[in-house]
Design a protein around this motif. Structure first.
Motif, PDB file in Angstrom:
ATOM      1  N   GLN A 446      19.555  20.124  59.822  1.00  0.00           N
ATOM      2  CA  GLN A 446      18.437  20.731  59.099  1.00  0.00           C
ATOM      3  C   GLN A 446      18.325  20.171  57.684  1.00  0.00           C
ATOM      4  OE1 GLN A 446      18.577  24.815  57.510  1.00  0.00           O
ATOM      5  NE2 GLN A 446      16.865  25.299  58.883  1.00  0.00           N
ATOM      6  N   MET A 447      19.455  19.928  57.056  1.00  0.00           N
ATOM      7  CA  MET A 447      19.453  19.372  55.691  1.00  0.00           C
ATOM      8  C   MET A 447      18.846  17.965  55.681  1.00  0.00           C
ATOM      9  SD  MET A 447      21.288  21.512  53.556  1.00  0.00           S
ATOM     10  CE  MET A 447      22.416  20.633  52.500  1.00  0.00           C
ATOM     11  N   LEU A 448      19.256  17.154  56.644  1.00  0.00           N
ATOM     12  CA  LEU A 448      18.730  15.790  56.722  1.00  0.00           C
ATOM     13  C   LEU A 448      17.239  15.789  57.038  1.00  0.00           C
ATOM     14  CD1 LEU A 448      21.632  13.984  58.644  1.00  0.00           C
ATOM     15  CD2 LEU A 448      20.949  13.585  56.279  1.00  0.00           C
ATOM     16  N   MET A 449      16.813  16.716  57.882  1.00  0.00           N
ATOM     17  CA  MET A 449      15.397  16.794  58.228  1.00  0.00           C
ATOM     18  C   MET A 449      14.560  17.188  57.012  1.00  0.00           C
ATOM     19  SD  MET A 449      13.107  16.334  60.465  1.00  0.00           S
ATOM     20  CE  MET A 449      13.997  16.243  62.013  1.00  0.00           C
ATOM     21  N   LYS A 450      15.055  18.140  56.240  1.00  0.00           N
ATOM     22  CA  LYS A 450      14.306  18.548  55.037  1.00  0.00           C
ATOM     23  C   LYS A 450      14.222  17.388  54.054  1.00  0.00           C
ATOM     24  CE  LYS A 450      14.159  22.688  53.250  1.00  0.00           C
ATOM     25  NZ  LYS A 450      14.483  23.981  52.580  1.00  0.00           N
ATOM     26  N   ASP A 451      15.311  16.665  53.888  1.00  0.00           N
ATOM     27  CA  ASP A 451      15.301  15.483  53.011  1.00  0.00           C
ATOM     28  C   ASP A 451      14.237  14.492  53.465  1.00  0.00           C
ATOM     29  OD1 ASP A 451      16.830  13.534  51.031  1.00  0.00           O
ATOM     30  OD2 ASP A 451      16.579  12.450  52.916  1.00  0.00           O
ATOM     31  N   ALA A 452      14.149  14.267  54.782  1.00  0.00           N
ATOM     32  CA  ALA A 452      13.184  13.309  55.333  1.00  0.00           C
ATOM     33  C   ALA A 452      11.752  13.778  55.119  1.00  0.00           C
ATOM     34  CB  ALA A 452      13.454  13.099  56.819  1.00  0.00           C
ATOM     35  N   ARG A 494      18.790  16.459  45.051  1.00  0.00           N
ATOM     36  CA  ARG A 494      18.403  15.096  44.666  1.00  0.00           C
ATOM     37  C   ARG A 494      17.004  14.767  45.168  1.00  0.00           C
ATOM     38  NH1 ARG A 494      17.906  10.023  46.757  1.00  0.00           N
ATOM     39  NH2 ARG A 494      18.124  10.928  48.822  1.00  0.00           N
ATOM     40  N   ARG A 495      16.715  15.141  46.430  1.00  0.00           N
ATOM     41  CA  ARG A 495      15.399  14.819  46.986  1.00  0.00           C
ATOM     42  C   ARG A 495      14.294  15.614  46.295  1.00  0.00           C
ATOM     43  NH1 ARG A 495      13.688  10.532  48.720  1.00  0.00           N
ATOM     44  NH2 ARG A 495      15.287  10.352  50.331  1.00  0.00           N
ATOM     45  N   VAL A 496      14.564  16.868  45.938  1.00  0.00           N
ATOM     46  CA  VAL A 496      13.539  17.692  45.286  1.00  0.00           C
ATOM     47  C   VAL A 496      13.187  17.128  43.919  1.00  0.00           C
ATOM     48  CG1 VAL A 496      13.085  19.948  44.243  1.00  0.00           C
ATOM     49  CG2 VAL A 496      14.042  19.811  46.545  1.00  0.00           C
ATOM     50  N   ILE A 497      14.197  16.696  43.166  1.00  0.00           N
ATOM     51  CA  ILE A 497      13.892  16.173  41.830  1.00  0.00           C
ATOM     52  C   ILE A 497      13.141  14.847  41.947  1.00  0.00           C
ATOM     53  CG2 ILE A 497      15.988  14.827  41.349  1.00  0.00           C
ATOM     54  CD1 ILE A 497      14.258  17.298  38.973  1.00  0.00           C
ATOM     55  N   TRP A 498      13.469  14.061  42.969  1.00  0.00           N
ATOM     56  CA  TRP A 498      12.697  12.831  43.226  1.00  0.00           C
ATOM     57  C   TRP A 498      11.268  13.173  43.620  1.00  0.00           C
ATOM     58  CZ3 TRP A 498      10.193  11.413  47.711  1.00  0.00           C
ATOM     59  CH2 TRP A 498       9.676  10.112  47.746  1.00  0.00           C
ATOM     60  N   LEU A 499      11.102  14.189  44.465  1.00  0.00           N
ATOM     61  CA  LEU A 499       9.780  14.622  44.925  1.00  0.00           C
ATOM     62  C   LEU A 499       8.913  15.044  43.737  1.00  0.00           C
ATOM     63  CD1 LEU A 499       7.780  15.570  47.150  1.00  0.00           C
ATOM     64  CD2 LEU A 499       9.078  17.703  47.273  1.00  0.00           C
ATOM     65  N   ILE A 500       9.497  15.786  42.830  1.00  0.00           N
ATOM     66  CA  ILE A 500       8.751  16.201  41.634  1.00  0.00           C
ATOM     67  C   ILE A 500       8.356  14.986  40.811  1.00  0.00           C
ATOM     68  CG2 ILE A 500       8.917  17.485  39.461  1.00  0.00           C
ATOM     69  CD1 ILE A 500      10.877  19.386  40.980  1.00  0.00           C
ATOM     70  N   LEU A 529      23.938  13.354  41.029  1.00  0.00           N
ATOM     71  CA  LEU A 529      22.483  13.220  40.909  1.00  0.00           C
ATOM     72  C   LEU A 529      22.116  12.176  39.861  1.00  0.00           C
ATOM     73  CD1 LEU A 529      21.349  16.925  41.270  1.00  0.00           C
ATOM     74  CD2 LEU A 529      21.434  15.156  42.992  1.00  0.00           C
ATOM     75  N   VAL A 530      22.829  11.065  39.913  1.00  0.00           N
ATOM     76  CA  VAL A 530      22.550   9.970  38.982  1.00  0.00           C
ATOM     77  C   VAL A 530      21.114   9.489  39.114  1.00  0.00           C
ATOM     78  CG1 VAL A 530      23.318   8.190  40.585  1.00  0.00           C
ATOM     79  CG2 VAL A 530      23.419   7.745  38.139  1.00  0.00           C
ATOM     80  N   SER A 531      20.515   9.659  40.313  1.00  0.00           N
ATOM     81  CA  SER A 531      19.145   9.203  40.521  1.00  0.00           C
ATOM     82  C   SER A 531      18.146   9.971  39.674  1.00  0.00           C
ATOM     83  CB  SER A 531      18.762   9.334  42.001  1.00  0.00           C
ATOM     84  OG  SER A 531      18.941  10.654  42.451  1.00  0.00           O
ATOM     85  N   VAL A 532      18.523  11.172  39.211  1.00  0.00           N
ATOM     86  CA  VAL A 532      17.625  11.933  38.334  1.00  0.00           C
ATOM     87  C   VAL A 532      17.309  11.117  37.098  1.00  0.00           C
ATOM     88  CG1 VAL A 532      17.439  13.979  36.878  1.00  0.00           C
ATOM     89  CG2 VAL A 532      18.444  14.164  39.160  1.00  0.00           C
TER      90      VAL A 532
END
Length: 536
Positions: A446-452, A494-500, A529-532
């Motif tokens: 479920q976590m991977l699916m939400k990320d996708a 990490r994905r949410v901050i990228w999404l924003i 979360l270095v990608s932030v």
């Protein structure tokens, strides 16, 4: 330079030039450099690398010096140019026999012959192609392979010439030998398949190598040898046959485990088939129109249905996705804004695409792109754990979309979403709706699916502008997910901050920014979360 008397001294110099001792090596290299402009030097080199009894390293070096000499002294206008008499003798000596036993040297000799052909064929070397065509028919396995190897390199080199007169010469050549090249390819392909089915792996490997070389020749002839290839029945017949051959070769993959030599060669040949289609589409978009339906059916079947299970591999998937992408976004296949100004070919192509991309087909492609190909792999998750900095760089554009699966998948998703947003928007929004609320940290799927899914929404931000109330989504869902501190939830954070970061320039109220900045400051302390720091 007299060949008989000079052979021994040149041989000695070449032998010394292969030494690891610089005191021996340097003087020998200097002596060879001085001989480069001596008449007869290249005739001596030819006699040395054609002598199979000599040391392999010495023969290899002789080939390299000969090859370099072509670049420097073969042209008539070059300083210290070779005489026409010596060049004529060298051309004859190069194609006397095709029996080089060492693969690496055989390849270098083939390249060398191709270099001469680029300058002299067909005007000064009219006998080259006829001799090659006869030599690929011989029964001797080694001679047949070496001749075919040379045939490929010569064809490749002649196809690369761009002057109008040279292109016409190549087109004349293609017309005269295409039928033979097709027969040659079919023969080696049928032989290979027969040997595979009877279990003769050693013989099949040899036939597969010949299949690969003959297909390489056909690729160059097909793509560069015809101004109007759609008017040539043999060309279109070959291209149509590619799909059936691809299916046969993909089925053969089931017999060999990953990493085996035969599987490796099979995959190489399969990729070459796809390159034929991609090249033809790039250079001849309108002649490709009769192949659009077959191409889409084939690529979508193997990449987005169960047909590909157990046989497809990453590079093949990438090639199929590139094929779909090039058809979807090809300007030649789009009608003009004023339909009356459209070319008949464009209308025909658009009609084929519209008929193929039904609501059901697009829905399945959209779902599979996100739920299968957008999922982070074990390798990517491991990279993130071990080296988050490199992972962030890799994911934000380190690879070319043409060759790597993840960027290729994302580019295809964007192109299809842009062209068919009315169909795909509800599909993506439904996937978002099904993932509302915090994800269960004990459920990695479920976590991977939400990320996708979040990745897809971020990529399609501009397309979704009118369909997503991002401010409400941020306040009601995304903000809460950024505040989940569980270690396993870092994937979603990490994905949410990228999404924003993707949406902030598209649709995000200024009054919400202080709240966002406050969350970002807390996330900046998280080493995972270095990608932030890179994205926002």
């Amino acid at each position: 330079m007299d060949i008989q008397s000079a052979s021994s001294v040149v041989l000695q110099a070449l032998t010394q030039a292969t030494s690891q001792d610089t005191a021996v090596l340097k003087p020998a290299e200097e002596q060879l450099r001085q001989w480069e402009t001596e008449p007869g030097f290249y005739s001596v080199l030819l006699s040395i690398f054609n002598n199979h009894l000599l040391d392999v390293n010495v023969r290899w070096l002789a080939v390299l010096y000969f090859k370099n000499g072509i670049d420097r002294y073969w042209r008539k206008v070059a300083p210290h140019a070779l005489s026409e008499e010596e060049k004529s003798s060298l051309r004859a000596g190069l194609i006397t026999n095709f029996n080089e036993p060492v693969n690496q040297i055989a390849t270098q000799i083939a390249v060398l012959i191709a270099k001469v052909a680029r300058l002299d064929c067909p005007r000064q070397w009219p006998e080259l192609i006829p001799i090659l065509l006869e030599s690929v028919k011989v029964q001797d396995s080694l001679q047949q392979h070496r001749a075919l190897l040379t045939f490929y390199h010569v064809t490749k080199t002649l196809a690369s010439k761009r002057l109008a007169t040279d292109r016409r010469l190549f087109q004349d050549l293609a017309s005269s030998i295409y039928s033979f090249a097709c027969s040659l390819w079919n023969h080696h392909t049928d032989t290979f398949l027969q040997q595979i089915y009877t279990g003769d792996q050693q013989a099949s490997l040899s036939s597969l190598e010949r299949t690969l070389l003959s297909l390489k020749v056909l690729r160059k002839l097909t793509v560069h040898g015809f101004i109007e290839p759609h008017n040539n029945m043999e060309v279109m017949g070959f291209l149509s046959a590619v799909f059936e051959r691809l299916k046969q070769f993909l089925e053969c993959c089931r017999q060999f485990g990953p990493g085996s030599l035969c599987r490796e060669k099979l995959e190489k040949t399969i990729i070459l088939f796809t390159k034929v289609l991609l090249d033809f589409l790039e250079y001849h978009p309108w002649p490709f129109i009769p192949l659009i339906q077959c191409s889409l059916e084939f690529a979508v079947s193997y990449v987005f249905t169960e047909a590909g299970e157990g046989v497809v591999f990453e590079r093949f998937i990438v090639q199929c996705m590139n094929l779909i992408k090039m058809i979807v976004k090809n300007d030649a296949y789009k009608p003009a804004k004023n339909i009356e100004d459209s070319k008949p070919e464009s209308l025909e192509a658009h009609k084929i695409k519209t008929a193929f991309f039904t609501h059901q087909t697009l829905t399945e492609i959209g779902r599979r792109l996100v739920s299968k190909y957008f999922l982070l792999t074990e390798e990517e998750l491991t990279m993130w754990e071990e080296d988050p900095e490199s992972f962030a760089v890799e994911e934000t554009g380190g690879d070319s979309w043409k060759y790597s699966l993840r960027p290729c998948t994302e580019v295809l998703f964007l192109d299809i979403f842009h062209n068919y947003s009315q169909t795909l928007t509800p599909v993506l929004l439904e996937m978002v709706q099904n993932l509302q609320g915090p994800s269960n940290v004990e459920d990695p799927v479920q976590m991977l699916m939400k990320d996708a899914v979040y990745n897809a929404v971020g990529l399609a931000a501009y397309e979704l502008f009118d369909n997503v109330d991002f401010d409400q989504w941020f306040k009601n869902q995304l903000l809460g997910e950024l505040q989940v501190s569980h270690n396993r939830y870092k994937l979603i954070r990490r994905r949410v901050i990228w999404l924003i970061g993707q949406w902030i320039s598209v649709k995000f109220k200024p009054e919400l920014r202080p709240l966002l900045y406050e969350v970002i400051l807390s996330l900046m302390q998280d080493p995972d979360l270095v990608s932030v720091k890179r994205i926002v």
